[in-house]
Design a protein around this motif. Structure first.
Motif, mmCIF file in Angstrom:
data_model
loop_
_atom_site.group_PDB
_atom_site.id
_atom_site.type_symbol
_atom_site.label_atom_id
_atom_site.label_comp_id
_atom_site.label_asym_id
_atom_site.label_seq_id
_atom_site.Cartn_x
_atom_site.Cartn_y
_atom_site.Cartn_z
ATOM 1 N N PRO A 223 18.668 -14.421 -1.191
ATOM 2 C CA PRO A 223 18.001 -13.745 -2.322
ATOM 3 C C PRO A 223 17.702 -12.277 -2.021
ATOM 4 O O PRO A 223 17.662 -11.868 -0.858
ATOM 5 N N ARG A 224 17.535 -11.527 -3.085
ATOM 6 C CA ARG A 224 16.885 -10.230 -2.976
ATOM 7 C C ARG A 224 15.433 -10.426 -3.344
ATOM 8 O O ARG A 224 15.110 -11.288 -4.162
ATOM 9 N N HIS A 225 14.570 -9.639 -2.734
ATOM 10 C CA HIS A 225 13.146 -9.682 -3.079
ATOM 11 C C HIS A 225 12.848 -8.477 -3.959
ATOM 12 O O HIS A 225 12.925 -7.343 -3.508
ATOM 13 N N ILE A 226 12.516 -8.763 -5.219
ATOM 14 C CA ILE A 226 12.202 -7.697 -6.174
ATOM 15 C C ILE A 226 10.851 -8.004 -6.801
ATOM 16 O O ILE A 226 10.593 -9.138 -7.211
ATOM 17 N N GLU A 227 9.970 -7.017 -6.833
ATOM 18 C CA GLU A 227 8.617 -7.251 -7.345
ATOM 19 C C GLU A 227 8.276 -6.246 -8.434
ATOM 20 O O GLU A 227 8.741 -5.108 -8.404
ATOM 21 N N ASN A 237 -5.409 -5.728 -22.136
ATOM 22 C CA ASN A 237 -4.118 -5.030 -22.215
ATOM 23 C C ASN A 237 -3.421 -4.989 -20.862
ATOM 24 O O ASN A 237 -4.032 -4.640 -19.863
ATOM 25 N N VAL A 238 -2.134 -5.337 -20.856
ATOM 26 C CA VAL A 238 -1.341 -5.354 -19.630
ATOM 27 C C VAL A 238 -0.130 -4.451 -19.801
ATOM 28 O O VAL A 238 0.442 -4.379 -20.897
ATOM 29 N N MET A 239 0.253 -3.753 -18.746
ATOM 30 C CA MET A 239 1.470 -2.929 -18.790
ATOM 31 C C MET A 239 2.237 -3.067 -17.488
ATOM 32 O O MET A 239 1.648 -3.231 -16.418
ATOM 33 N N SER A 240 3.570 -3.026 -17.586
ATOM 34 C CA SER A 240 4.428 -3.108 -16.405
ATOM 35 C C SER A 240 4.842 -1.700 -15.997
ATOM 36 O O SER A 240 5.102 -0.853 -16.847
ATOM 37 N N LEU A 241 4.890 -1.449 -14.698
ATOM 38 C CA LEU A 241 5.325 -0.140 -14.191
ATOM 39 C C LEU A 241 6.626 -0.279 -13.405
ATOM 40 O O LEU A 241 6.840 0.413 -12.398
ATOM 41 N N GLY A 242 7.474 -1.193 -13.851
ATOM 42 C CA GLY A 242 8.784 -1.335 -13.238
ATOM 43 C C GLY A 242 8.719 -2.046 -11.901
ATOM 44 O O GLY A 242 7.673 -2.566 -11.513
ATOM 45 N N GLU A 243 9.865 -2.003 -11.202
ATOM 46 C CA GLU A 243 10.017 -2.869 -10.037
ATOM 47 C C GLU A 243 10.183 -2.083 -8.747
ATOM 48 O O GLU A 243 10.437 -0.886 -8.743
ATOM 49 N N ARG A 244 10.037 -2.826 -7.645
ATOM 50 C CA ARG A 244 10.359 -2.319 -6.314
ATOM 51 C C ARG A 244 11.321 -3.297 -5.665
ATOM 52 O O ARG A 244 11.162 -4.509 -5.811
ATOM 53 N N GLU A 245 12.291 -2.777 -4.953
ATOM 54 C CA GLU A 245 13.232 -3.590 -4.176
ATOM 55 C C GLU A 245 12.693 -3.650 -2.744
ATOM 56 O O GLU A 245 12.465 -2.608 -2.136
ATOM 57 N N CYS A 246 12.424 -4.865 -2.238
ATOM 58 C CA CYS A 246 11.785 -5.011 -0.919
ATOM 59 C C CYS A 246 12.556 -5.952 0.000
ATOM 60 O O CYS A 246 11.968 -6.653 0.830
ATOM 61 N N SER A 247 13.879 -5.988 -0.133
ATOM 62 C CA SER A 247 14.663 -6.968 0.638
ATOM 63 C C SER A 247 14.801 -6.608 2.112
ATOM 64 O O SER A 247 15.090 -7.485 2.927
ATOM 65 N N ILE A 248 14.646 -5.321 2.460
ATOM 66 C CA ILE A 248 14.812 -4.937 3.868
ATOM 67 C C ILE A 248 13.541 -5.309 4.622
ATOM 68 O O ILE A 248 12.551 -4.572 4.612
ATOM 69 N N GLN A 249 13.569 -6.499 5.209
ATOM 70 C CA GLN A 249 12.392 -7.012 5.913
ATOM 71 C C GLN A 249 12.846 -7.816 7.118
ATOM 72 O O GLN A 249 13.985 -8.243 7.205
ATOM 73 N N ARG A 250 11.912 -8.003 8.056
ATOM 74 C CA ARG A 250 12.172 -8.782 9.249
ATOM 75 C C ARG A 250 10.962 -9.647 9.528
ATOM 76 O O ARG A 250 9.840 -9.147 9.597
ATOM 77 N N ARG A 251 11.194 -10.942 9.674
ATOM 78 C CA ARG A 251 10.112 -11.913 9.896
ATOM 79 C C ARG A 251 9.007 -11.737 8.867
ATOM 80 O O ARG A 251 7.816 -11.656 9.223
ATOM 81 N N HIS A 252 9.390 -11.620 7.613
ATOM 82 C CA HIS A 252 8.474 -11.500 6.481
ATOM 83 C C HIS A 252 7.635 -10.226 6.533
ATOM 84 O O HIS A 252 6.665 -10.099 5.786
ATOM 85 N N GLN A 253 8.013 -9.275 7.391
ATOM 86 C CA GLN A 253 7.367 -7.963 7.371
ATOM 87 C C GLN A 253 8.347 -6.978 6.744
ATOM 88 O O GLN A 253 9.433 -6.759 7.277
ATOM 89 N N LYS A 254 7.940 -6.394 5.614
ATOM 90 C CA LYS A 254 8.825 -5.431 4.963
ATOM 91 C C LYS A 254 8.967 -4.186 5.838
ATOM 92 O O LYS A 254 8.016 -3.772 6.494
ATOM 93 N N LEU A 255 10.174 -3.607 5.824
ATOM 94 C CA LEU A 255 10.425 -2.381 6.586
ATOM 95 C C LEU A 255 10.669 -1.195 5.665
ATOM 96 O O LEU A 255 10.232 -0.078 5.944
ATOM 97 N N ILE A 256 11.431 -1.444 4.578
ATOM 98 C CA ILE A 256 11.795 -0.381 3.643
ATOM 99 C C ILE A 256 11.640 -0.923 2.220
ATOM 100 O O ILE A 256 12.000 -2.061 1.949
ATOM 101 N N GLU A 257 11.060 -0.103 1.335
ATOM 102 C CA GLU A 257 10.947 -0.478 -0.067
ATOM 103 C C GLU A 257 11.435 0.681 -0.914
ATOM 104 O O GLU A 257 11.329 1.841 -0.498
ATOM 105 N N GLU A 258 11.987 0.376 -2.083
ATOM 106 C CA GLU A 258 12.412 1.458 -2.965
ATOM 107 C C GLU A 258 12.192 1.110 -4.425
ATOM 108 O O GLU A 258 12.009 -0.050 -4.794
#
Ligand code: MV4
Length: 473
Positions: A223-227, A237-258
């Protein structure tokens, strides 16, 4: 709440309430990030610190600071009576918990409420619901947020687990309802494996969380991890501010997000955003939150869990949307409407990438505590560094190893990548080991450069490095 002598004028020159004084129940870069927001909003700040953090910048830059105990988190930052006593003594209106520590502790939020102190986050009832992953999943299903095929309700027995797995189709994954972040999970590939894995997962969950409840989902191999980042006010009232891609991780610790994700089309962003808006308005969500999804090999998104805090990687969303998420948290908690806080439709402008700089041994990934001798921060166009470290400063061994976040913004992903490489080359840390060289190697990787990755990327990356080292001998 004590709102007296804290009236300000907003852009429409109407009077609005704002907190007079806030306690920051955290340390490190996020404590400084919150203090910065308070300084810009005219809110007085109270830092709390452990004996190991006496010389920390969050202590220096807060208006007041109170030592709450010995170095270990359990004796200081996680000690609820000590934190609440400090808040009472300093006479604050509110507590911002940051991330980690007490940020998703519903009992702490309840104690704040009972003490007449505003907890900057959702109400404890909502935090509790999202903390029970199986319940959170069913709430999302009810609101038509896409979820993976899986069990309904807690699985009571091995027989029931076998039944669900047959319906769903192998491979499946058993997850602890009280878990999250990767703990207490078991992938099951055949009915023969199931009984043992079921018992093991239940025991592990019981020991780790004091709750052995399990649920089951179809297992996605790569999978890719996208949040998705959301904001919700206290008027429904709720609003979405788009997504972040967080797939670059090691042992469930994220390293890079975009942000944004190259895989999420404007149509998908629109659809998920609208669905989350409906769902979270129904649930009565409040303040900032993050909804985690897995993307399967066909590019479809499925809800997995929700985080009820500000996250480490929030800056990439700030850079592409122009919304200050921490200021938004305070304004929401003070009762403002989202329509007053975010006055234009959300657009995703350009591309942002964050590298987590950890104090870690380069191969062993074990924490590298000690004294920093040289500390040169990159800057310039499109570069942001969130850190509480400085030259001659000490990295204590007691806390998580994040020492800085290097975040870049560019007009395109290619520009952001080039900018990150430039900034990494100008980020000099001596005296301790950091993940800067690892980031430089990842940014040189062809798959990373074209965005071809999933949550297994780092495993393949290390395997490739190993093969290259072996063939070079
Ligand atoms: C999954 C999965 C595959 N299929 N669920 C790990 C952390 C927790 N938040 C959820 N996790 C996963 N759930 C299904 N149905 C794979 C993972 C997973 C993962 C998810 C996100 C980021 C990194 C990960 C690393 C390994 C496994």
């Amino acid at each position: 709440m004590r709102f007296t002598n804290s009236l300000e004028f907003n852009t429409f020159t109407e009077l609005r309430f704002m907190f007079r004084k806030v306690l920051i129940a955290n340390r490190g870069e996020i404590a400084l990030r919150i203090i910065s927001a308070c300084k810009e909003m005219g809110i007085r700040t109270v830092a709390i610190y452990s004996e190991a953090d006496r010389n920390s910048l969050h202590v220096r830059f807060a208006d007041e600071a109170i030592c709450i105990g010995p170095p270990r988190s359990a004796d200081s930052y996680l000690n609820v009576p000590a934190v609440i006593s400090a808040a009472e003594i300093a006479d604050v209106d509110a507590i911002h918990p940051g991330y980690g520590l007490l940020s998703e502790n519903a009992n702490f939020a309840e104690v704040c409420r009972a003490s007449n102190i505003k907890f900057i986050g959702p109400p404890p009832e909502v935090t509790r619901l999202m903390g029970e992953k199986e319940k959170a999943r069913m709430s999302m299903k009810k609101a038509k947020v896409p979820i993976l095929p899986g069990s309904e309700g807690v699985i009571q027995s091995e027989e029931e687990a076998l039944d669900w797995a047959r319906q769903i189709g192998y491979p499946v994954i058993l997850k602890a309802s009280a878990g999250g972040g990767g703990r207490g999970m078991r992938v099951v590939r055949s009915p023969e494996e199931l009984p043992n894995f079921f018992r093991a997962a239940r025991t592990e969950a019981q020991n780790a969380f004091g709750n052995g409840d399990l649920y089951m989902e179809k297992f996605i191999e790569r999978p890719r991890h996208i949040e998705f980042q959301v904001l919700a006010d206290e008027h429904g009232n709720v609003m979405s501010l788009g997504e972040r891609e967080c797939s670059i991780q090691r042992r469930h610790q994220k390293l890079i997000e975009e942000s944004p994700s190259l895989q999420v089309t404007p149509k998908m962003r629109e659809e998920i955003g609208a669905t989350l808006k409906r769902c979270l308005e129904t649930i009565g969500y409040m303040n900032a939150g993050t909804v985690e999804f897995l993307m399967d090999e066909d590019g479809k998104l499925y809800f997995i869990e929700m985080n009820t805090r500000i996250q480490v990687e929030h800056p990439v969303t700030e850079l592409v949307t122009g919304v200050d998420l921490v200021k938004a948290q305070f304004r929401i908690a003070a009762g403002e409407k989202l329509s007053e806080i975010v006055t234009r439709p959300i657009e995703m402008r350009g591309h942002a990438i964050e590298c987590r700089i950890n104090a870690e041994h380069p191969e062993k990934f074990t924490p590298s505590a000690g004294k920093i001798s040289v500390f040169n921060l990159p800057g310039g166009n499109g570069v942001r560094v969130d850190t509480a470290q400085y030259a001659e400063g000490i990295v204590p061994p007691y806390y998580d190893s994040l020492i800085a976040k290097l975040i870049v913004h560019g007009t395109s992903r290619a520009e952001a990548v080039a900018r990150m490489e430039r900034a990494l080359s100008m980020f000099v840390v001596e005296g301790i080991h950091t993940t800067i060289p690892l980031h430089q190697r990842i940014f040189a990787d062809e798959d990373f450069r074209v965005g071809a990755f999933d949550t297994k990327f780092m495993e393949r990356f290390f395997e490739r490095e190993k093969l290259r080292r072996e063939s070079a001998q």
